[in-house]
Scaffold this motif. Sequence first.
Motif, PDB file in Angstrom:
ATOM      1  N   VAL A  42      89.358  81.317  42.082  1.00 41.59           N
ATOM      2  CA  VAL A  42      88.911  80.223  41.208  1.00 41.59           C
ATOM      3  C   VAL A  42      90.008  79.163  41.113  1.00 41.59           C
ATOM      4  O   VAL A  42      89.737  77.961  41.194  1.00 41.59           O
ATOM      5  CB  VAL A  42      88.521  80.754  39.813  1.00 41.59           C
ATOM      6  N   ALA A  43      91.237  79.588  40.958  1.00 38.61           N
ATOM      7  CA  ALA A  43      92.352  78.637  40.855  1.00 38.61           C
ATOM      8  C   ALA A  43      92.496  77.823  42.143  1.00 38.61           C
ATOM      9  O   ALA A  43      92.654  76.600  42.090  1.00 38.61           O
ATOM     10  CB  ALA A  43      93.646  79.383  40.540  1.00 38.61           C
ATOM     11  N   LEU A  44      92.446  78.490  43.289  1.00 39.23           N
ATOM     12  CA  LEU A  44      92.583  77.787  44.569  1.00 39.23           C
ATOM     13  C   LEU A  44      91.446  76.796  44.767  1.00 39.23           C
ATOM     14  O   LEU A  44      91.665  75.645  45.133  1.00 39.23           O
ATOM     15  CB  LEU A  44      92.626  78.793  45.723  1.00 39.23           C
ATOM     16  N   ARG A  45      90.228  77.236  44.518  1.00 37.44           N
ATOM     17  CA  ARG A  45      89.077  76.349  44.670  1.00 37.44           C
ATOM     18  C   ARG A  45      89.205  75.145  43.739  1.00 37.44           C
ATOM     19  O   ARG A  45      89.007  73.995  44.149  1.00 37.44           O
ATOM     20  CB  ARG A  45      87.790  77.117  44.370  1.00 37.44           C
ATOM     21  N   THR A  46      89.571  75.377  42.496  1.00 36.95           N
ATOM     22  CA  THR A  46      89.732  74.292  41.531  1.00 36.95           C
ATOM     23  C   THR A  46      90.814  73.312  41.975  1.00 36.95           C
ATOM     24  O   THR A  46      90.626  72.093  41.936  1.00 36.95           O
ATOM     25  CB  THR A  46      90.064  74.859  40.137  1.00 36.95           C
TER      26      THR A  46
ATOM     27  N   GLY B 254      81.351  77.364  46.809  1.00 34.93           N
ATOM     28  CA  GLY B 254      82.068  78.632  46.802  1.00 34.93           C
ATOM     29  C   GLY B 254      83.432  78.523  47.466  1.00 34.93           C
ATOM     30  O   GLY B 254      83.719  77.576  48.206  1.00 34.93           O
ATOM     31  N   ILE B 255      84.268  79.505  47.218  1.00 34.73           N
ATOM     32  CA  ILE B 255      85.623  79.507  47.777  1.00 34.73           C
ATOM     33  C   ILE B 255      85.609  79.500  49.299  1.00 34.73           C
ATOM     34  O   ILE B 255      86.425  78.824  49.929  1.00 34.73           O
ATOM     35  CB  ILE B 255      86.478  80.684  47.214  1.00 34.73           C
ATOM     36  N   ASP B 256      84.681  80.232  49.925  1.00 33.34           N
ATOM     37  CA  ASP B 256      84.630  80.250  51.385  1.00 33.34           C
ATOM     38  C   ASP B 256      84.310  78.869  51.954  1.00 33.34           C
ATOM     39  O   ASP B 256      84.942  78.426  52.918  1.00 33.34           O
ATOM     40  CB  ASP B 256      83.605  81.270  51.886  1.00 33.34           C
TER      41      ASP B 256
END
Length: 132
Positions: A120-124, A39-41
């Motif tokens: 989603v973009a940052l995590r990717t 997850g992003i967190d």
Amino acid sequence: TNRGNPKMNAHETVCALLQDVQALAKTEKNLAQNWNFRGIDAVTNVVGTAIRKHGGFLSMELVNIKSVTVPGKNGGSLDKVRGVVKFNIYGSDKGEPVTGIVPAEANDYGDKGTAKMMSVALRTFLLQLLLL
């Protein structure tokens, strides 16, 4: 601090991040489709700590965004958001950043489609940059 190196350029900062952030388990679970994910967190907690340690920082720029509203499966409406986000990682010097451009998409039944797409973009970007 950044390991006694007072000025690191962006490439040196990314190399230091690659050394510090070598693995991140998929500890969250999509119950509806039964698969695990990062997850992003979890991603930002691990990567953010390492970026701060080395004196770097991240900026982002929304390059393109498109949103359409379609009927939802159970009534109501669903927002489908697609975008392209440019990310820059800077070192502690004043040099050029390491840059990446990431397409992303998200769906939402409320007012958070854009925020989800950006996450989603940052995590990717971080997962791919750091080979996680």
